[in-house]
Design a protein around this motif. Structure first.
Motif, PDB file in Angstrom:
ATOM      1  N   SER A 135       0.626  -1.184   0.057  1.00 26.72           N
ATOM      2  CA  SER A 135       0.010  -0.006   0.019  1.00 26.72           C
ATOM      3  C   SER A 135       0.865   1.245  -0.084  1.00 26.72           C
ATOM      4  O   SER A 135       1.784   1.118   0.517  1.00 26.72           O
ATOM      5  N   THR A 136       0.336   2.432  -0.462  1.00 25.20           N
ATOM      6  CA  THR A 136       0.832   3.637  -0.267  1.00 25.20           C
ATOM      7  C   THR A 136       0.595   4.135   0.908  1.00 25.20           C
ATOM      8  O   THR A 136      -0.113   3.711   1.640  1.00 25.20           O
ATOM      9  N   GLY A 137       1.762   5.270   1.029  1.00 25.14           N
ATOM     10  CA  GLY A 137       1.286   6.061   2.192  1.00 25.14           C
ATOM     11  C   GLY A 137       2.463   5.990   3.551  1.00 25.14           C
ATOM     12  O   GLY A 137       2.213   7.055   4.251  1.00 25.14           O
ATOM     13  N   ALA A 138       3.204   5.072   3.390  1.00 24.44           N
ATOM     14  CA  ALA A 138       4.353   5.107   4.383  1.00 24.44           C
ATOM     15  C   ALA A 138       5.271   6.115   4.143  1.00 24.44           C
ATOM     16  O   ALA A 138       5.650   6.463   2.946  1.00 24.44           O
ATOM     17  N   TRP A 139       5.429   6.998   5.267  1.00 25.68           N
ATOM     18  CA  TRP A 139       6.231   8.216   4.957  1.00 25.68           C
ATOM     19  C   TRP A 139       7.734   7.909   4.386  1.00 25.68           C
ATOM     20  O   TRP A 139       8.353   6.767   4.967  1.00 25.68           O
ATOM     21  N   PHE A 140       8.049   8.715   3.635  1.00 26.78           N
ATOM     22  CA  PHE A 140       9.267   8.545   2.996  1.00 26.78           C
ATOM     23  C   PHE A 140      10.223   8.761   3.791  1.00 26.78           C
ATOM     24  O   PHE A 140      10.671   9.566   4.407  1.00 26.78           O
ATOM     25  N   ASP A 141      11.497   7.708   3.901  1.00 28.17           N
ATOM     26  CA  ASP A 141      12.393   7.851   4.696  1.00 28.17           C
ATOM     27  C   ASP A 141      13.742   7.698   4.112  1.00 28.17           C
ATOM     28  O   ASP A 141      14.346   6.550   4.061  1.00 28.17           O
ATOM     29  N   PRO A 142      14.350   8.508   3.424  1.00 24.45           N
ATOM     30  CA  PRO A 142      15.633   8.477   2.527  1.00 24.45           C
ATOM     31  C   PRO A 142      16.943   8.251   3.568  1.00 24.45           C
ATOM     32  O   PRO A 142      17.709   7.610   3.252  1.00 24.45           O
ATOM     33  N   VAL A 143      16.830   8.527   5.078  1.00 26.48           N
ATOM     34  CA  VAL A 143      17.926   8.622   5.807  1.00 26.48           C
ATOM     35  C   VAL A 143      17.982   7.083   6.188  1.00 26.48           C
ATOM     36  O   VAL A 143      19.230   6.589   6.054  1.00 26.48           O
ATOM     37  N   ALA A 144      16.932   6.352   6.532  1.00 28.65           N
ATOM     38  CA  ALA A 144      16.770   5.101   7.066  1.00 28.65           C
ATOM     39  C   ALA A 144      17.438   4.200   5.741  1.00 28.65           C
ATOM     40  O   ALA A 144      18.096   3.374   5.705  1.00 28.65           O
ATOM     41  N   GLY A 145      16.719   4.804   4.503  1.00 35.17           N
ATOM     42  CA  GLY A 145      17.065   4.131   3.209  1.00 35.17           C
ATOM     43  C   GLY A 145      18.818   4.077   3.122  1.00 35.17           C
ATOM     44  O   GLY A 145      19.339   3.110   2.611  1.00 35.17           O
ATOM     45  N   ALA A 152      15.788 -11.133   0.581  1.00 42.13           N
ATOM     46  CA  ALA A 152      16.034 -10.773   1.830  1.00 42.13           C
ATOM     47  C   ALA A 152      16.826  -9.609   2.037  1.00 42.13           C
ATOM     48  O   ALA A 152      17.830  -9.724   1.401  1.00 42.13           O
ATOM     49  N   PHE A 153      16.643  -8.970   3.288  1.00 43.51           N
ATOM     50  CA  PHE A 153      17.548  -7.885   3.631  1.00 43.51           C
ATOM     51  C   PHE A 153      18.526  -8.470   4.412  1.00 43.51           C
ATOM     52  O   PHE A 153      18.018  -9.183   5.429  1.00 43.51           O
ATOM     53  N   ARG A 154      19.714  -8.054   4.044  1.00 42.25           N
ATOM     54  CA  ARG A 154      21.053  -8.784   4.909  1.00 42.25           C
ATOM     55  C   ARG A 154      21.680  -7.601   5.634  1.00 42.25           C
ATOM     56  O   ARG A 154      21.753  -6.280   4.775  1.00 42.25           O
ATOM     57  N   GLY A 155      21.933  -7.701   6.831  1.00 41.77           N
ATOM     58  CA  GLY A 155      22.710  -6.693   7.352  1.00 41.77           C
ATOM     59  C   GLY A 155      21.908  -6.007   8.761  1.00 41.77           C
ATOM     60  O   GLY A 155      20.806  -6.568   9.054  1.00 41.77           O
ATOM     61  N   ALA A 156      22.393  -4.906   9.176  1.00 41.82           N
ATOM     62  CA  ALA A 156      22.067  -4.304  10.346  1.00 41.82           C
ATOM     63  C   ALA A 156      20.790  -3.374  10.004  1.00 41.82           C
ATOM     64  O   ALA A 156      20.736  -2.753   9.006  1.00 41.82           O
ATOM     65  N   LEU A 157      19.630  -3.879  10.585  1.00 38.22           N
ATOM     66  CA  LEU A 157      18.404  -3.179  10.257  1.00 38.22           C
ATOM     67  C   LEU A 157      18.398  -1.770  10.734  1.00 38.22           C
ATOM     68  O   LEU A 157      18.604  -1.431  12.219  1.00 38.22           O
ATOM     69  N   PRO A 158      18.240  -0.783   9.919  1.00 34.56           N
ATOM     70  CA  PRO A 158      18.347   0.709  10.515  1.00 34.56           C
ATOM     71  C   PRO A 158      17.193   1.089  11.017  1.00 34.56           C
ATOM     72  O   PRO A 158      15.866   0.674  10.812  1.00 34.56           O
ATOM     73  N   ALA A 159      16.984   2.118  12.161  1.00 31.73           N
ATOM     74  CA  ALA A 159      15.951   2.479  12.699  1.00 31.73           C
ATOM     75  C   ALA A 159      15.187   3.538  11.802  1.00 31.73           C
ATOM     76  O   ALA A 159      15.748   4.497  11.109  1.00 31.73           O
ATOM     77  N   VAL A 160      13.762   3.465  11.943  1.00 31.35           N
ATOM     78  CA  VAL A 160      13.000   4.464  11.097  1.00 31.35           C
ATOM     79  C   VAL A 160      12.529   5.462  12.137  1.00 31.35           C
ATOM     80  O   VAL A 160      11.948   5.478  13.030  1.00 31.35           O
ATOM     81  N   THR A 161      13.059   6.701  11.602  1.00 31.62           N
ATOM     82  CA  THR A 161      13.040   7.963  12.555  1.00 31.62           C
ATOM     83  C   THR A 161      12.355   9.109  11.758  1.00 31.62           C
ATOM     84  O   THR A 161      12.164  10.170  12.140  1.00 31.62           O
ATOM     85  N   VAL A 162      11.699   8.591  10.657  1.00 32.09           N
ATOM     86  CA  VAL A 162      10.809   9.733  10.066  1.00 32.09           C
ATOM     87  C   VAL A 162       9.723  10.231  10.508  1.00 32.09           C
ATOM     88  O   VAL A 162       9.284  11.307  10.355  1.00 32.09           O
ATOM     89  N   HIS A 163       8.862   9.747  11.603  1.00 34.13           N
ATOM     90  CA  HIS A 163       7.834  10.224  12.367  1.00 34.13           C
ATOM     91  C   HIS A 163       8.563  11.097  13.677  1.00 34.13           C
ATOM     92  O   HIS A 163       7.525  11.590  14.165  1.00 34.13           O
ATOM     93  N   ASP A 164       9.774  11.201  13.729  1.00 34.86           N
ATOM     94  CA  ASP A 164      10.388  12.200  14.675  1.00 34.86           C
ATOM     95  C   ASP A 164      10.953  13.450  13.817  1.00 34.86           C
ATOM     96  O   ASP A 164      11.219  13.275  12.901  1.00 34.86           O
ATOM     97  N   ALA A 165      10.574  14.539  14.314  1.00 39.80           N
ATOM     98  CA  ALA A 165      10.932  16.015  13.941  1.00 39.80           C
ATOM     99  C   ALA A 165      12.610  16.116  13.745  1.00 39.80           C
ATOM    100  O   ALA A 165      13.127  15.352  14.527  1.00 39.80           O
ATOM    101  N   PRO A 166      13.006  16.676  12.637  1.00 40.62           N
ATOM    102  CA  PRO A 166      14.330  16.998  12.640  1.00 40.62           C
ATOM    103  C   PRO A 166      14.571  17.827  13.743  1.00 40.62           C
ATOM    104  O   PRO A 166      14.196  18.804  14.066  1.00 40.62           O
ATOM    105  N   VAL A 167      16.200  17.783  14.234  1.00 45.28           N
ATOM    106  CA  VAL A 167      16.525  18.555  15.223  1.00 45.28           C
ATOM    107  C   VAL A 167      17.130  19.760  14.621  1.00 45.28           C
ATOM    108  O   VAL A 167      18.029  19.787  13.679  1.00 45.28           O
TER     109      VAL A 167
END
Length: 774
Positions: free
Chosen positions: A698-708, A747-762
């Motif tokens: 589905s569409t609508g997950a907030w775009f997170d290029p940082v975690a990407g 399959a994704f291999r490696g350390a799974l990055p945290a999703v922080t896109v719902h947190d405001a930028p500092v």
């Protein structure tokens, strides 16, 4: 504790507010099927993801306006309201003086609030018109191809906006053939608000009466299982071939209604000839269609005969025209309905968009609702909404649209209010490049969406919970008083107050505000409606103060619709607004445009990406990117209902068990989804409710290029539009094609990055904007 009432696009509700500002939501008592999306509403009260103060991008603040590749990656500075409004007024004046109103793009998609006054699109358009206008968009991401095609073929948008009513279908239809399905999740949402959710009830009662259902979709759950429908699962994107084969059977077996075609249609000869191969030498037989769609020829013949022998309603979801050559399946289905000859009969014919939103199929009110006047926009430039990236990247370039040759304007200031194109648009890597081109990008929003994060200036807006308004929809039977449930969070201001402050600096305050506050405007809109449209409609509306105390006003029921009943009975008297006055199975007008991607009658055109194309050798899975069941578009993605659907914090991707086994994948795995355009992480859900070689996300997950970036993909959260293509349906409609893409999954291999896109930028702490005066 205190109580308040409000309304959303997915339901009216009351809120019990605690002293700490948290609250519980209770659906409207008249709602027979309350939407689960109401569970997301309390998330708007918190500070997570909220824009708490005005922010500016450091490069824009220090270096001034201009194209900038840092947009989307720069440092944010928190600033004061007055200083940022002063700077913005200077920038608006600069652009207006140097480039004229056409250099400003007034972007807003209209889903920001169910309120009639605090409607972001109306607000921003009224503001720009007070300054002399702006470039705007036309059509929608939802059904852009249909908006252009239907007036050419049927004369207006009634098939889209006001088809035969559910109550008529419930009583008269024997067979519903549902191309793209009747997904209950989409019926939870109605633009403008919803007091009730009646669609499931209508369908259940039709089933109990004996109506039968045929689902035509690669997804089994596009029709509720309790309706007991037969499931045809064609290869995605091949519906046009299937519909043309159904037409061919009706003609070959003399099951078509010759009298209806003679009286009510034009272009019949050309269309029927095309079924027998006049265009390409290939007859559109069920055997021909089987090789394309995978649906057995015998099944196609049996369905055609069943449709001809029953009172049949064809339903075509909006999703079918959100694909390359998206005009074709809808036009072909109109031709199929015409061959059956049941258009204009109670419970027969065709509808476009049943269950695509909850309002479609409820009769539309004929009287006006309270509406904020937007004024007049003298700027003639309009671009199809799904072509915004093209417009930003290629100013001055020519393009075709609905028979005209146009030129993209030179957009210097993009002003987006109440919308998130980084949700709606396709190929987000391309959109990121497009957003780097303007001189200034201004966003007003309550939340740090991806669009806000790609702006130069972000101004915090209130949510509907933080203001008073009027809630109503043209399909609904209530007018709601929307209370202020909460005080504004942080330094958020109403969009109206922000725009009024800018208008004052630009010498347009009186034209924009007419001397009214927002509270005075809401009362004025109600009283103007009460004294005019309400009286003409026979609605006994109480004075405004009494209405607010009561909380809502019940509106009289609208009469059920049998679409095209008058036209069917007397096509000479009730002419359609087409050149012929009839249904155009072949349109001489469209043919005259010379578009090879949309000729004069319905045809099968092979898309570049489908399971029968060479691209499938590298990307062998067909992705269906549909609307979510757990949120409205991308709104409140961090809310309880949306968050509960995630898999290890990622948007879920459904896959058939055979395809999962072939790739060594298991339910709950985090996977990488790749297309020719980008890649994202997703959480795997293994399900037999899909056609093999089809995946759904589905569409609508907030775009997170940082975690990407941390995961080596384009988006680490699962925004499906990093995978989809940014191309138009055809030169006719230039609609969105974001429903389909070919992908591969591993399959994704490696350390799974945290999703922080719902947190405001500092914001940066080391640089004060006060040290860099304009």
């Amino acid at each position: 504790m205190s109580a308040a009432r409000s309304s959303t696009h997915w339901g009216a509700f009351s809120a019990t507010v605690r002293d700490d500002g948290t609250f519980d939501v209770t659906p409207h008592p008249a709602d027979e099927e309350p939407s689960a999306l109401l569970a997301n509403v309390p998330a708007a009260a918190g500070t997570r993801a909220r824009v708490l103060r005005p922010h500016v991008r450091r490069g824009w603040w220090e270096d001034g306006p201009g194209p900038d590749p840092r947009r989307g990656d720069d440092v944010w500075l928190a600033v004061g309201w007055e200083e940022v409004l002063d700077r913005l007024a200077v920038e608006f004046r600069r652009v207006l003086d140097l480039h004229g109103p056409a250099g400003i793009f007034g972007g807003s998609y209209g889903w920001g609030s169910a309120g009639r006054f605090h409607h972001a699109q109306s607000q921003v358009h009224r503001f720009h018109n007070a300054l002399g206008g702006s470039t705007r968009s036309v059509t929608t991401y939802s059904h852009g191809a249909a908006e252009v095609l239907l007036p050419r073929v049927l004369g207006d948008l009634s098939l889209l906006e006001d088809p035969t009513s559910w109550s008529v279908v419930e009583e008269h239809t024997d067979l519903l053939v549902c191309f793209g399905g009747l997904p209950a999740k989409n019926s939870a949402v109605s633009h403008g608000g919803a007091t009730r959710h009646p669609v499931r009830g209508h369908l259940r009662r039709a089933r109990r009466r004996g109506a039968r259902f045929v689902l035509v979709s690669p997804l089994r759950d596009d029709l509720d299982g309790e309706l007991g429908g037969d499931w045809l699962a064609p290869v995605p994107g091949t519906d046009t071939a299937l519909v043309l084969a159904l037409c061919q059977v009706l003609v070959a077996e003399d099951l078509h209604d010759v009298d209806f075609l003679r009286r009510c249609c034009t272009g019949t000869e050309q269309f029927l000839a095309s079924l027998e191969g006049a265009d390409d030498g290939v007859a559109k037989t069920p055997e021909w269609a089987e090789a394309i769609t995978g649906v057995p020829a015998a099944t196609v013949r049996a369905l055609a005969r069943d449709m001809a022998a029953s009172r049949t309603l064809l339903t075509v979801s909006w999703s079918l025209q959100r694909a390359p050559f998206g005009e074709q399946p809808l036009w072909a289905a109109i031709a199929l309905a015409a061959l059956l000859g049941q258009i204009g009969l109670p419970g027969g014919g065709i509808g476009h968009g049943y269950s695509s939103t909850g309002g479609v199929g409820s009769p539309m009110r004929r009287h006006a609702l309270p509406t904020l006047p937007q004024g007049r926009n003298p700027v003639r430039e309009r671009i199809p909404v799904a072509r915004i990236a093209d417009a930003l990247l290629h100013p001055g370039e020519e393009y075709d649209f609905d028979g005209s040759r146009r030129r993209y304007p030179d957009l210097r200031l993009v002003h987006w209010t109440g919308g998130n194109p980084f949700h709606h648009h396709q190929d987000l890597a391309r959109l990121r490049r497009a957003f780097q081109r303007p001189d200034t990008v201004l966003v007003q929003d309550p939340f740090w969406t991806a669009t806000a994060r790609h702006a130069d200036v972000v101004l915090p807006s209130t949510t509907p919970l933080e203001r008073e308004d009027l809630g109503a929809a043209r399909y609904d039977d209530h007018l709601h008083a929307m209370d202020r449930v909460l005080e504004p969070v942080g330094e958020a201001r109403d969009d109206y107050d922000v725009l009024a402050a800018l208008a004052q600096r630009l010498g347009a305050e009186e034209a924009f505000t007419e001397g009214r506050t927002s509270a005075q405007w809401v009362a004025h809109l109600y009283e103007s409606w009460r004294a005019g449209p309400a009286v003409r409609a026979g609605v006994a509306a109480p004075p405004y103060a009494q209405f607010r105390r009561a909380g809502s006003l019940r509106l009289p029921p609208a009469d059920p619709v049998v679409l095209h009943a008058g036209f069917r009975a007397d096509p000479g008297r009730f002419r359609l607004r087409t050149p012929s006055g009839r249904i155009e199975l072949h349109s001489a007008t469209i043919a005259s445009f010379g578009y090879d991607d949309c000729p004069g009658h319905p045809v099968w055109r092979e898309p570049e990406e489908w399971l029968g194309s060479p691209v499938a050798a590298r990307f062998p899975l067909h992705l269906v990117a549909n609307n979510p069941a757990t949120r409205l578009h991308s709104q409140l993605d961090h809310g309880a209902a949306s968050a509960a659907s995630k898999v290890r914090g990622r948007e879920p991707l459904r896959m058939h068990p055979d395809d999962a086994r072939e790739r060594g994948l298991a339910d709950g795995d985090v996977v990488v989804v790749r297309s020719r355009r980008g890649s994202c992480l997703a959480g795997l859900v293994v399900s037999a409710d899909l056609r093999p070689r089809v995946v759904q996300m589905s569409t609508g997950a907030w775009f997170d290029p940082v975690a990407g970036a941390a995961a080596g993909v384009t988006c680490g959260h699962g925004n499906v539009n990093v995978l989809t293509a940014d191309v138009g349906t055809s030169r006719l409609g230039q609609g969105c094609t974001g429903q389909h893409a070919l992908v591969e999954v591993e399959a994704f291999r490696g350390a799974l990055p945290a999703v922080t896109v719902h947190d405001a930028p500092v914001p940066a702490a080391s640089s004060s904007p006060m040290a860099h005066p304009s």
